[in-house]
Design a protein around this motif. Structure first.
Motif, PDB file in Angstrom:
ATOM      1  N   UNK A  59      -1.594   8.332  -7.736  1.00 18.26           N
ATOM      2  CA  UNK A  59      -2.849   7.608  -7.926  1.00 18.26           C
ATOM      3  C   UNK A  59      -3.911   7.979  -6.901  1.00 18.26           C
ATOM      4  N   UNK A  60      -3.482   8.525  -5.759  1.00 19.05           N
ATOM      5  CA  UNK A  60      -4.415   8.853  -4.688  1.00 19.05           C
ATOM      6  C   UNK A  60      -4.800   7.660  -3.829  1.00 19.05           C
ATOM      7  N   UNK A  61      -4.114   6.552  -4.016  1.00 19.82           N
ATOM      8  CA  UNK A  61      -4.416   5.350  -3.239  1.00 19.82           C
ATOM      9  C   UNK A  61      -4.087   5.543  -1.761  1.00 19.82           C
ATOM     10  N   UNK A  62      -4.951   5.007  -0.885  1.00 24.07           N
ATOM     11  CA  UNK A  62      -4.730   5.073   0.558  1.00 24.07           C
ATOM     12  C   UNK A  62      -4.730   3.654   1.123  1.00 24.07           C
ATOM     13  N   UNK A  63      -4.139   3.492   2.298  1.00 28.07           N
ATOM     14  CA  UNK A  63      -4.030   2.164   2.892  1.00 28.07           C
ATOM     15  C   UNK A  63      -4.456   2.181   4.353  1.00 28.07           C
ATOM     16  N   UNK A  64      -5.117   1.129   4.774  1.00 28.31           N
ATOM     17  CA  UNK A  64      -5.451   0.906   6.183  1.00 28.31           C
ATOM     18  C   UNK A  64      -4.949  -0.479   6.552  1.00 28.31           C
ATOM     19  N   UNK A  65      -4.097  -0.558   7.560  1.00 27.86           N
ATOM     20  CA  UNK A  65      -3.586  -1.849   8.012  1.00 27.86           C
ATOM     21  C   UNK A  65      -4.393  -2.313   9.214  1.00 27.86           C
ATOM     22  N   UNK A  74      10.088 -12.567  10.204  1.00 29.01           N
ATOM     23  CA  UNK A  74       9.014 -12.283   9.247  1.00 29.01           C
ATOM     24  C   UNK A  74       7.887 -11.498   9.896  1.00 29.01           C
ATOM     25  N   UNK A  75       7.373 -10.524   9.159  1.00 28.13           N
ATOM     26  CA  UNK A  75       6.254  -9.693   9.610  1.00 28.13           C
ATOM     27  C   UNK A  75       5.187  -9.689   8.523  1.00 28.13           C
ATOM     28  N   UNK A  76       3.932  -9.921   8.920  1.00 29.68           N
ATOM     29  CA  UNK A  76       2.809  -9.945   7.990  1.00 29.68           C
ATOM     30  C   UNK A  76       1.873  -8.778   8.292  1.00 29.68           C
ATOM     31  N   UNK A  77       1.497  -8.029   7.257  1.00 31.02           N
ATOM     32  CA  UNK A  77       0.501  -6.975   7.371  1.00 31.02           C
ATOM     33  C   UNK A  77      -0.736  -7.379   6.575  1.00 31.02           C
ATOM     34  N   UNK A  78      -1.900  -7.189   7.169  1.00 25.72           N
ATOM     35  CA  UNK A  78      -3.178  -7.463   6.515  1.00 25.72           C
ATOM     36  C   UNK A  78      -3.857  -6.114   6.328  1.00 25.72           C
ATOM     37  N   UNK A  79      -4.044  -5.705   5.086  1.00 27.96           N
ATOM     38  CA  UNK A  79      -4.433  -4.321   4.809  1.00 27.96           C
ATOM     39  C   UNK A  79      -5.516  -4.220   3.749  1.00 27.96           C
ATOM     40  N   UNK A  80      -6.116  -3.029   3.689  1.00 28.30           N
ATOM     41  CA  UNK A  80      -7.021  -2.642   2.625  1.00 28.30           C
ATOM     42  C   UNK A  80      -6.448  -1.428   1.904  1.00 28.30           C
TER      43      UNK A  80
END
Length: 258
Positions: A59-65, A74-80
């Motif tokens: 899909x070419x999707x990229x992520x920035x956390x 428990x671990x929480x990630x807040x991303x775009x």
């Protein structure tokens, strides 16, 4: 390295394997075979995760956390997520929650929401402070936020809203700054027929000045999920981010949203 930092390192390694390196085998080594999946569209188990990774790559999707907070297991990630058209929108704001045990990731919850071009407050859905401070106030801050969730969002005592916050910087794209903005936005939502009759916290993760709460909600008879993050400063809530989505009735597994 503390247990919290080890858990964060493990989860970030999994996120990197899945969404940056696109390496199914590396990801599989970091999760248990019976990895419990709560994303409604992804089958449960390590096989479901491995099958998703090539689709993400194609899909070419990229992520920035932007933020990583943890408490206990428990671990929480807040991303775009950008270039995410294949998953519903050009950009998505996301909260991912992972549970770890014995050096493996064993369970995952998430919520995703399209990011609009214009927001009511002028703030983005993921920008703002990221530094974790006040670790000695973690429990105090958690109880403050849970009181706010109970009284204001849950409707037990909404008149208490001003006691929880004097400055309320808002990242929900539809709400203006301030407690007044929250109340006005909630009223406008109700006027459109969206009435919250249940707001039940399911997952709470606090680390210092950040408190995350994932809640199972009912809005006008339909199930919704509210994933919220608050920043606390000197005993008051000062900033809020969230990702909100309706919970589908049909899922790719039997684990439910929570």
């Amino acid at each position: 390295m503390s247990a919290i930092e080890t858990a964060k390192e493990l989860v970030l390694a999994l996120f990197t394997a899945a969404f940056i390196d696109h390496d199914p085998e590396a990801a599989r080594k970091l999760v248990t075979p019976d990895y419990i999946q709560h994303n409604p569209q992804v089958p449960t188990g390590a096989d479901g995760l491995s099958a998703l990774i090539p689709l993400v790559q194609q899909s070419g999707m990229t992520v920035t956390t932007h933020r990583t907070i943890a408490e206990g297991d428990l671990v929480v990630l807040h991303s775009t997520f950008d270039n995410a058209e294949a998953f519903g929108a050009p950009s998505l704001a996301a909260f991912d929650v992972f549970r770890v045990a014995d050096g493996k990731v064993v369970e995952h919850w998430d919520n995703l929401q399209p990011i609009p071009e214009v927001t009511a407050s002028g703030r983005g859905m993921t920008d703002g402070p990221v530094d974790i401070t006040d670790l000695d106030k973690t429990e105090e801050n958690k109880q403050l936020v849970l009181g706010f969730v109970r009284d204001v969002l849950g409707g037990v005592a909404p008149e208490k809203a001003p006691m929880y916050s004097e400055v309320y910087m808002q990242h929900n794209p539809n709400l203006a700054d301030g407690i007044d903005g929250l109340i006005a936005g909630t009223k406008a939502w109700a006027d459109q027929g969206f009435v919250i009759t249940k707001f039940d916290p399911q997952i709470v993760v606090a680390e210092g000045n950040f408190v995350f709460v994932a809640s199972d909600a009912v809005v006008s008879g339909q199930p919704w999920a509210f994933f919220d993050l608050w920043r606390v400063e000197e005993g008051k809530i000062v900033e809020h981010w969230d990702v909100v989505s309706q919970t589908p009735t049909e899922m790719a597994h039997g684990n439910g949203k929570f």
